[in-house]
Design a protein around this motif. Sequence first.
Motif, PDB file in Angstrom:
ATOM      1  N   GLU A 105       0.749  -1.058  -0.103  1.00  0.00           N
ATOM      2  CA  GLU A 105      -0.068   0.039   0.054  1.00  0.00           C
ATOM      3  C   GLU A 105       1.038   1.276   0.118  1.00  0.00           C
ATOM      4  O   GLU A 105       2.070   1.339   0.245  1.00  0.00           O
ATOM      5  CB  GLU A 105      -1.051  -0.128   1.232  1.00  0.00           C
ATOM      6  CG  GLU A 105      -1.840  -0.951   0.988  1.00  0.00           C
ATOM      7  CD  GLU A 105      -3.176  -1.150   2.071  1.00  0.00           C
ATOM      8  OE1 GLU A 105      -2.939  -0.183   2.952  1.00  0.00           O
ATOM      9  OE2 GLU A 105      -3.550  -2.045   2.177  1.00  0.00           O
ATOM     10  N   ILE A 106       0.252   2.462  -0.279  1.00  0.00           N
ATOM     11  CA  ILE A 106       0.927   3.763  -0.376  1.00  0.00           C
ATOM     12  C   ILE A 106       0.835   4.533   0.656  1.00  0.00           C
ATOM     13  O   ILE A 106       1.813   5.048   1.471  1.00  0.00           O
ATOM     14  CB  ILE A 106       0.511   4.290  -1.752  1.00  0.00           C
ATOM     15  CG1 ILE A 106       0.757   3.570  -2.987  1.00  0.00           C
ATOM     16  CG2 ILE A 106       1.197   5.666  -1.762  1.00  0.00           C
ATOM     17  CD1 ILE A 106      -0.019   4.052  -4.183  1.00  0.00           C
ATOM     18  N   ALA A 107      -0.551   4.621   1.160  1.00  0.00           N
ATOM     19  CA  ALA A 107      -0.569   5.521   2.366  1.00  0.00           C
ATOM     20  C   ALA A 107      -0.022   5.389   3.415  1.00  0.00           C
ATOM     21  O   ALA A 107       0.316   6.269   4.281  1.00  0.00           O
ATOM     22  CB  ALA A 107      -2.261   5.713   2.492  1.00  0.00           C
ATOM     23  N   ASN A 108       0.277   3.935   3.823  1.00  0.00           N
ATOM     24  CA  ASN A 108       0.763   3.843   5.329  1.00  0.00           C
ATOM     25  C   ASN A 108       2.509   4.099   5.245  1.00  0.00           C
ATOM     26  O   ASN A 108       3.030   4.487   6.157  1.00  0.00           O
ATOM     27  CB  ASN A 108       0.631   2.422   5.831  1.00  0.00           C
ATOM     28  CG  ASN A 108       1.015   1.190   4.712  1.00  0.00           C
ATOM     29  OD1 ASN A 108       1.284   1.535   3.552  1.00  0.00           O
ATOM     30  ND2 ASN A 108       0.647   0.044   5.165  1.00  0.00           N
ATOM     31  N   LEU A 109       2.961   3.947   3.806  1.00  0.00           N
ATOM     32  CA  LEU A 109       4.464   4.332   3.755  1.00  0.00           C
ATOM     33  C   LEU A 109       4.682   5.886   3.782  1.00  0.00           C
ATOM     34  O   LEU A 109       5.584   6.574   4.407  1.00  0.00           O
ATOM     35  CB  LEU A 109       4.990   3.797   2.232  1.00  0.00           C
ATOM     36  CG  LEU A 109       5.136   1.990   2.295  1.00  0.00           C
ATOM     37  CD1 LEU A 109       5.674   1.902   0.906  1.00  0.00           C
ATOM     38  CD2 LEU A 109       6.109   1.819   3.418  1.00  0.00           C
ATOM     39  N   GLY A 124     -11.144   4.668  -3.779  1.00  0.00           N
ATOM     40  CA  GLY A 124     -11.956   4.897  -5.172  1.00  0.00           C
ATOM     41  C   GLY A 124     -11.124   5.262  -6.177  1.00  0.00           C
ATOM     42  O   GLY A 124     -11.523   5.865  -7.313  1.00  0.00           O
ATOM     43  N   GLY A 125      -9.942   5.011  -6.287  1.00  0.00           N
ATOM     44  CA  GLY A 125      -8.810   5.522  -6.919  1.00  0.00           C
ATOM     45  C   GLY A 125      -8.456   4.522  -8.170  1.00  0.00           C
ATOM     46  O   GLY A 125      -9.018   3.586  -8.146  1.00  0.00           O
ATOM     47  N   LYS A 126      -7.552   5.081  -9.294  1.00  0.00           N
ATOM     48  CA  LYS A 126      -7.611   4.373 -10.465  1.00  0.00           C
ATOM     49  C   LYS A 126      -6.185   3.750 -10.582  1.00  0.00           C
ATOM     50  O   LYS A 126      -5.965   3.246 -11.373  1.00  0.00           O
ATOM     51  CB  LYS A 126      -8.082   4.931 -11.663  1.00  0.00           C
ATOM     52  CG  LYS A 126      -9.769   5.581 -11.310  1.00  0.00           C
ATOM     53  CD  LYS A 126     -10.520   4.400 -11.472  1.00  0.00           C
ATOM     54  CE  LYS A 126     -11.913   4.808 -11.500  1.00  0.00           C
ATOM     55  NZ  LYS A 126     -12.933   3.593 -11.302  1.00  0.00           N
ATOM     56  N   GLN A 184      -4.036  -2.961  -8.302  1.00  0.00           N
ATOM     57  CA  GLN A 184      -4.098  -1.804  -7.760  1.00  0.00           C
ATOM     58  C   GLN A 184      -3.737  -2.049  -6.225  1.00  0.00           C
ATOM     59  O   GLN A 184      -4.091  -2.838  -5.512  1.00  0.00           O
ATOM     60  CB  GLN A 184      -5.463  -1.054  -7.926  1.00  0.00           C
ATOM     61  CG  GLN A 184      -5.726  -0.514  -8.948  1.00  0.00           C
ATOM     62  CD  GLN A 184      -7.190   0.095  -9.004  1.00  0.00           C
ATOM     63  OE1 GLN A 184      -8.055  -0.493  -9.223  1.00  0.00           O
ATOM     64  NE2 GLN A 184      -7.098   1.515  -8.858  1.00  0.00           N
ATOM     65  N   PRO A 185      -2.971  -1.016  -5.492  1.00  0.00           N
ATOM     66  CA  PRO A 185      -2.765  -1.121  -4.094  1.00  0.00           C
ATOM     67  C   PRO A 185      -4.124  -0.767  -3.435  1.00  0.00           C
ATOM     68  O   PRO A 185      -4.984  -0.268  -4.004  1.00  0.00           O
ATOM     69  CB  PRO A 185      -2.140   0.368  -3.668  1.00  0.00           C
ATOM     70  CG  PRO A 185      -1.389   0.481  -5.004  1.00  0.00           C
ATOM     71  CD  PRO A 185      -2.341   0.277  -5.911  1.00  0.00           C
ATOM     72  N   TYR A 186      -4.421  -1.725  -2.441  1.00  0.00           N
ATOM     73  CA  TYR A 186      -5.892  -1.809  -2.027  1.00  0.00           C
ATOM     74  C   TYR A 186      -6.172  -0.545  -1.267  1.00  0.00           C
ATOM     75  O   TYR A 186      -7.316  -0.400  -1.138  1.00  0.00           O
ATOM     76  CB  TYR A 186      -5.909  -2.909  -0.959  1.00  0.00           C
ATOM     77  CG  TYR A 186      -7.302  -3.066  -0.361  1.00  0.00           C
ATOM     78  CD1 TYR A 186      -8.111  -3.525  -1.486  1.00  0.00           C
ATOM     79  CD2 TYR A 186      -7.720  -2.756   0.823  1.00  0.00           C
ATOM     80  CE1 TYR A 186      -9.716  -3.679  -1.294  1.00  0.00           C
ATOM     81  CE2 TYR A 186      -9.061  -2.916   1.079  1.00  0.00           C
ATOM     82  CZ  TYR A 186     -10.126  -3.012   0.101  1.00  0.00           C
ATOM     83  OH  TYR A 186     -11.455  -3.309   0.251  1.00  0.00           O
TER      84      TYR A 186
END
Length: 364
Positions: free
Chosen positions: A209-213, A247-249, A239-241
Amino acid sequence: MKPLCWIALATLGLALPYAAHAVEKPIAAKVLVIGHRGASALRPEHTLASYGKAIADGADFIEPDLVMTKDGVPVARHENEISGTTDVASHAEFAGRKTTKTIDGHPVTGWFTEDFTLAELKTLRARERLPELRSTKYDGQFQIPTLDEIIDFVATESATRERVIGIIPEIKHGTYFQKAKLPMEDRVLAILAAHAYTRTAPVEIQSFEIANLRYLRGKLGKAHPNIRLLQLLDDAKEQPYDVVAAGGKLTYGEMMKPAGLREIAGYADAIGPNIRAIIPLAKDGTLGQPTALAHDAHAVKLELHPYTFRPENHFQAKNFWQGSDPKSFNEAGSIAEMRAYLDAGVDAFFTDDPAIGRKAVDGR
């Protein structure tokens, strides 16, 4: 002049994997061998025995995948569903906990770590995840370790062997555990800070995932130079979950393009793609031509830490097979395959058999 991988293959008597190509140099000062879930080709994964074997065999880093218990303790399992890697199904007292959950958008049936306290999980024993390919002789011998226990174990091994051993924990299913009110990020940072060893030894935190990094980068700032971040990358169409949940692409394929890599470089130190994103397989299963990924990642100062090299024929490009049995353990083929990727510029790599990885790096 032929690339070094050609010379290595000729020495091993194996077919040449692909046409001549420019050799990409790593940007890391030293190419690192990462014990994928320990030495998971040789011991049940994510056990102290697996990590110990990896260290004994020369791994620079060992990798614990982290999931959470009901009482908020990070433990090492590849997934929070544990029927494939423990004997939970044989425990009659836990039969009623079998259930179906939606994990990262997919229904999964089994037993889940977040439904057990640590004390309950400690009554279980690990077993081989791939019994059709690998030995089951160690089944039933080893417990599920906590992150605290892993750090203490590695610190002791480091002191005994008089060499620094890194830890590369992966935060699994970050969004899922946050929604379950068992967020892992701050807990992991607190545990790392609580141990003298991980206040100085190299640590690299991973996530698909991205947000946690991004959150971890903000929390760490520049005050913890020993802790780096690794953005894992799945298949291009996936896609990253956390992106899906919002709701991203954005896809992993877009993240592997130059613009996506520049974005990653703003919060992470390295990327961890599948090895086939660096050199894909041709239609016949042989090794194809390298992509631009290594060059593009290095151009924005991102190291390349791909996953996973495995010693059985089944997991290797067809050029490197020895014999026709997919189950055959094929050390020479694994070394040759690793060296092809070393020529392509990887800065570190995950392997289920660190002894083979050590030979591939040290013997070049």
